[in-house]
Design a protein around this motif. Sequence first.
Motif, PDB file in Angstrom:
ATOM      1  N   GLU A   1     -45.126 114.249  73.740  1.00 20.10           N
ATOM      2  CA  GLU A   1     -45.814 113.269  74.587  1.00 20.10           C
ATOM      3  C   GLU A   1     -45.994 113.819  75.996  1.00 20.10           C
ATOM      4  OE1 GLU A   1     -45.162 109.235  74.575  1.00 20.10           O
ATOM      5  OE2 GLU A   1     -44.864 109.034  72.418  1.00 20.10           O
ATOM      6  N   ARG A   2     -44.975 114.460  76.504  1.00 18.76           N
ATOM      7  CA  ARG A   2     -45.072 115.036  77.850  1.00 18.76           C
ATOM      8  C   ARG A   2     -46.108 116.161  77.882  1.00 18.76           C
ATOM      9  NH1 ARG A   2     -40.175 115.724  78.411  1.00 18.76           N
ATOM     10  NH2 ARG A   2     -39.934 117.924  77.830  1.00 18.76           N
ATOM     11  N   LEU A   3     -46.086 117.020  76.872  1.00 16.34           N
ATOM     12  CA  LEU A   3     -47.022 118.143  76.826  1.00 16.34           C
ATOM     13  C   LEU A   3     -48.463 117.659  76.683  1.00 16.34           C
ATOM     14  CD1 LEU A   3     -47.509 121.196  76.700  1.00 16.34           C
ATOM     15  CD2 LEU A   3     -47.112 121.078  74.221  1.00 16.34           C
ATOM     16  N   SER A   4     -48.689 116.662  75.842  1.00 17.94           N
ATOM     17  CA  SER A   4     -50.054 116.160  75.650  1.00 17.94           C
ATOM     18  C   SER A   4     -50.593 115.532  76.931  1.00 17.94           C
ATOM     19  CB  SER A   4     -50.097 115.150  74.498  1.00 17.94           C
ATOM     20  OG  SER A   4     -49.300 114.014  74.779  1.00 17.94           O
ATOM     21  N   LEU A   5     -49.735 114.851  77.688  1.00 17.54           N
ATOM     22  CA  LEU A   5     -50.165 114.272  78.967  1.00 17.54           C
ATOM     23  C   LEU A   5     -50.485 115.373  79.974  1.00 17.54           C
ATOM     24  CD1 LEU A   5     -50.635 111.895  80.850  1.00 17.54           C
ATOM     25  CD2 LEU A   5     -48.169 111.878  81.339  1.00 17.54           C
ATOM     26  N   GLN A   6     -49.665 116.405  80.011  1.00 18.11           N
ATOM     27  CA  GLN A   6     -49.912 117.516  80.933  1.00 18.11           C
ATOM     28  C   GLN A   6     -51.236 118.210  80.611  1.00 18.11           C
ATOM     29  OE1 GLN A   6     -46.334 119.763  80.261  1.00 18.11           O
ATOM     30  NE2 GLN A   6     -45.161 118.696  81.854  1.00 18.11           N
ATOM     31  N   ARG A   7     -51.521 118.378  79.343  1.00 17.86           N
ATOM     32  CA  ARG A   7     -52.784 119.007  78.948  1.00 17.86           C
ATOM     33  C   ARG A   7     -53.967 118.120  79.320  1.00 17.86           C
ATOM     34  NH1 ARG A   7     -51.039 121.373  72.943  1.00 17.86           N
ATOM     35  NH2 ARG A   7     -49.964 123.264  73.730  1.00 17.86           N
ATOM     36  N   ALA A   8     -53.827 116.818  79.122  1.00 17.72           N
ATOM     37  CA  ALA A   8     -54.896 115.895  79.508  1.00 17.72           C
ATOM     38  C   ALA A   8     -55.136 115.942  81.011  1.00 17.72           C
ATOM     39  CB  ALA A   8     -54.547 114.477  79.061  1.00 17.72           C
TER      40      ALA A   8
END
Length: 412
Positions: free
Chosen positions: A349-356
């Motif tokens: 979840e943290r990684l997907s938000l950072q990529r977004a």
Amino acid sequence: MLNPSAVAAVVLRAWMRLRALLLIAAAGTLLAACANKPVASTEVMPFDRAVQQAVDDLMVQTQKMPAFLARVESRLQKSRIVIDPLLDGTTGQQTEVTQAAQQRIVQRMQERFSQFTVNQVDSQAVEQAQYVLSGTLTRQADASAGRWQLALALTELKSGTVVAQTVARIADEKLDTRPTAFYRDSPVSTRDRAVDGYIRTSQTPAGQQADALYLQRLPTTAVLQEAIDAYAAGRWQEALTRYEAAAQRPDGQQLRVYNGLYLTQMQLGRTADAERSFGQLAKLGLEASKLSVKFLFRPGSTEFLNDSRISGVYPMWLRQIARQAAQMSNNCLLVTGHTSRTGSESVNERLSLQRATVVRMRLAAEAPSLAKRLKEAGMGFRENIVGTGADDASDALDRRVEFKVEDCAASS
């Protein structure tokens, strides 16, 4: 001397008895070919057997059609079936295993059901066909690994009615779910209203109407499939010609069409044309309020994959997405990152938000006027489409970045 009328009556009665016997014999032959019992909804079987059972069950159901006896009586007047390539029921893609299923369907029908002429979909076959066969192969998310459901539907083109439909359940952990060339290479998810209509039709019970939009677009689908086949064979110019023909049709504004235009133009080195096609692709997706793009990142990182053959076009993609979104001046754009099912939920979840966030910043740099209308979110693997965690081409859609158009007031 015999009365001519009496002779005629005797001959007529003899002919009627012979005709009845011929019909019974022909029907018996067909029934023998369909001797396998219809697929039980709870029965799970290996892939090959499931496909055979599904075909047999589908054809047994055609005996209930009003014109069945007439077709048996006149074997020379075969009904024509065109097969629209099977799709993965979740992703809307053609895969190696859906192609394998289709090949087995054609083989089974040609071997056992000679009263039908079966052709792969193309422009000529669609014009001549009375029926279209569609089908989906769908992974069962709530079952143990390797469980699939095969759904087949036979639709009468004139009435738009699904005349036969069947479901078979499969247990096989080794099915090859890799997308075929066109779907593997497409930068944007191809699932749109037309694909949804195909899937809906394949899963519609007999006696009900097929999806009207799907049937309406079938002639364009035939042109599109010719292009997809040419692309798979590496015949780029032929593929481009067919994609262009599909795009020029009244119903040619489809994600599959513009994915194909983009891919073939890139293969032919026509980069300016390819950028225009991607711009139209972005526009179509945003107008439908959901554009899913296959941006690939380095594992565990917010940096794009370090391979210019793959990520070298990403700046152009972002430029076109930003330009198209900027024209929607009364709306906001939600950028959502997704990851495949590898690692912990919190990390993903943290990684997907950072990529977004990275993608949002790139869009704002391309179109500063868009900056205040951009938002980001991270879903981790909560909205996986495939959900296998294979981390290869088969689940690339799980690592997508989605762009969703929203009303600014509602999203504030």
